[in-house]
Scaffold this motif. Structure first.
Motif, short mmCIF file in Angstrom:
data_model
loop_
_atom_site.label_atom_id
_atom_site.label_comp_id
_atom_site.label_asym_id
_atom_site.label_seq_id
_atom_site.Cartn_x
_atom_site.Cartn_y
_atom_site.Cartn_z
N THR A 1 0.82 -1.22 0.00
CA THR A 1 0.00 0.00 0.00
C THR A 1 0.85 1.27 0.00
N SER A 2 2.13 1.16 -0.32
CA SER A 2 3.02 2.33 -0.22
C SER A 2 2.69 3.42 -1.22
N HIS A 3 2.04 3.10 -2.31
CA HIS A 3 1.70 4.11 -3.32
C HIS A 3 0.33 4.75 -3.07
N PHE A 4 -0.42 4.26 -2.13
CA PHE A 4 -1.75 4.81 -1.86
C PHE A 4 -1.73 6.29 -1.43
N PRO A 5 -0.78 6.72 -0.60
CA PRO A 5 -0.78 8.15 -0.25
C PRO A 5 -0.59 9.05 -1.47
N LEU A 6 0.29 8.66 -2.39
CA LEU A 6 0.50 9.46 -3.60
C LEU A 6 -0.77 9.52 -4.44
N ILE A 7 -1.42 8.38 -4.61
CA ILE A 7 -2.66 8.34 -5.39
C ILE A 7 -3.75 9.16 -4.70
N SER A 8 -3.83 9.06 -3.39
CA SER A 8 -4.83 9.83 -2.64
C SER A 8 -4.59 11.33 -2.78
N ILE A 9 -3.34 11.74 -2.68
CA ILE A 9 -3.00 13.15 -2.83
C ILE A 9 -3.37 13.63 -4.23
N LEU A 10 -3.06 12.82 -5.23
CA LEU A 10 -3.42 13.19 -6.61
C LEU A 10 -4.92 13.33 -6.80
N ILE A 11 -5.67 12.38 -6.27
CA ILE A 11 -7.13 12.41 -6.47
C ILE A 11 -7.77 13.57 -5.69
N PHE A 12 -7.34 13.79 -4.45
CA PHE A 12 -7.85 14.94 -3.71
C PHE A 12 -7.47 16.24 -4.42
#
Length: 185
Positions: free
Chosen positions: A7-18
């Motif tokens: 799940t290490s890439h989830f924060p980056l994806i979340s930041i992008l989507i927000f």
């Protein structure tokens, strides 16, 4: 055995989507204001309509990405500082326990994308996800904390984020007031 980096890439994806969500909302507001001020028609003589919207979306995405990335950096630092001060964990196993909490932000960001035209809903989702993550964080690390350490950890986070928010709010109001005072009467 479960891979800890799954799940290490989830924060980056979340930041992008927000960032995309807030950018789409802000783009609509800015374009409406440009229409209201009568500037937009002049801009379309130089730039195409889609070019203006894409450029504006890109710049807003970059701005919001930087803000959310900075907030994540600050939050990670505060989490690790609080664990340094209050946790009995010396190996860093508590950090691996809380990594799966990034699912909360990923789900929240996807949900906010559905409501990109309603800023109140987006903000409520962001606040709810952040509060849920904080509860998840405290629950996961509570096994390595004493009672006083748990209270200290919670107080440390609440005090820091309250002070940070108050400082940003104060600086914004101060800047706004100086701007308004400098306008000719």
């Amino acid at each position: 055995m479960k891979n800890t980096y799954l799940t290490s890439h989830f924060p980056l994806i979340s930041i992008l989507i927000f960032s995309i969500t807030f950018s789409l909302y802000s783009e609509g507001i800015i374009i409406q204001k440009l229409h209201d001020f009568g500037v937009y028609d002049g801009m379309t003589e130089v730039f195409s309509d889609s070019g203006i919207k894409l450029t504006l979306l890109f710049l807003l995405l970059l701005l919001f990405f930087m803000v959310f990335a900075a907030l994540k950096l600050i939050a990670d630092t505060i989490v690790e500082l609080s664990l340094l001060f209050f946790s009995r964990d010396q190996e860093g196993t508590e950090l691996t326990k809380i990594r799966s909490g990034s699912w909360l932000y990923l789900i929240g960001s996807l949900l906010s994308l559905l409501f990109f035209q309603k800023i109140i809903v987006i903000l409520l989702i962001l606040v709810a996800v952040t509060f849920s993550y904080f509860i998840y964080f405290v629950y996961k690390v509570s096994s390595s904390l004493s009672s006083i350490g748990l209270v200290g950890l919670i107080f440390f986070h609440v005090f820091f984020w309250f002070s940070f928010t108050l400082t940003v709010f104060y600086a914004t109001i101060k800047l706004y007031n100086s701007f308004v005072a400098s306008l000719p009467v």
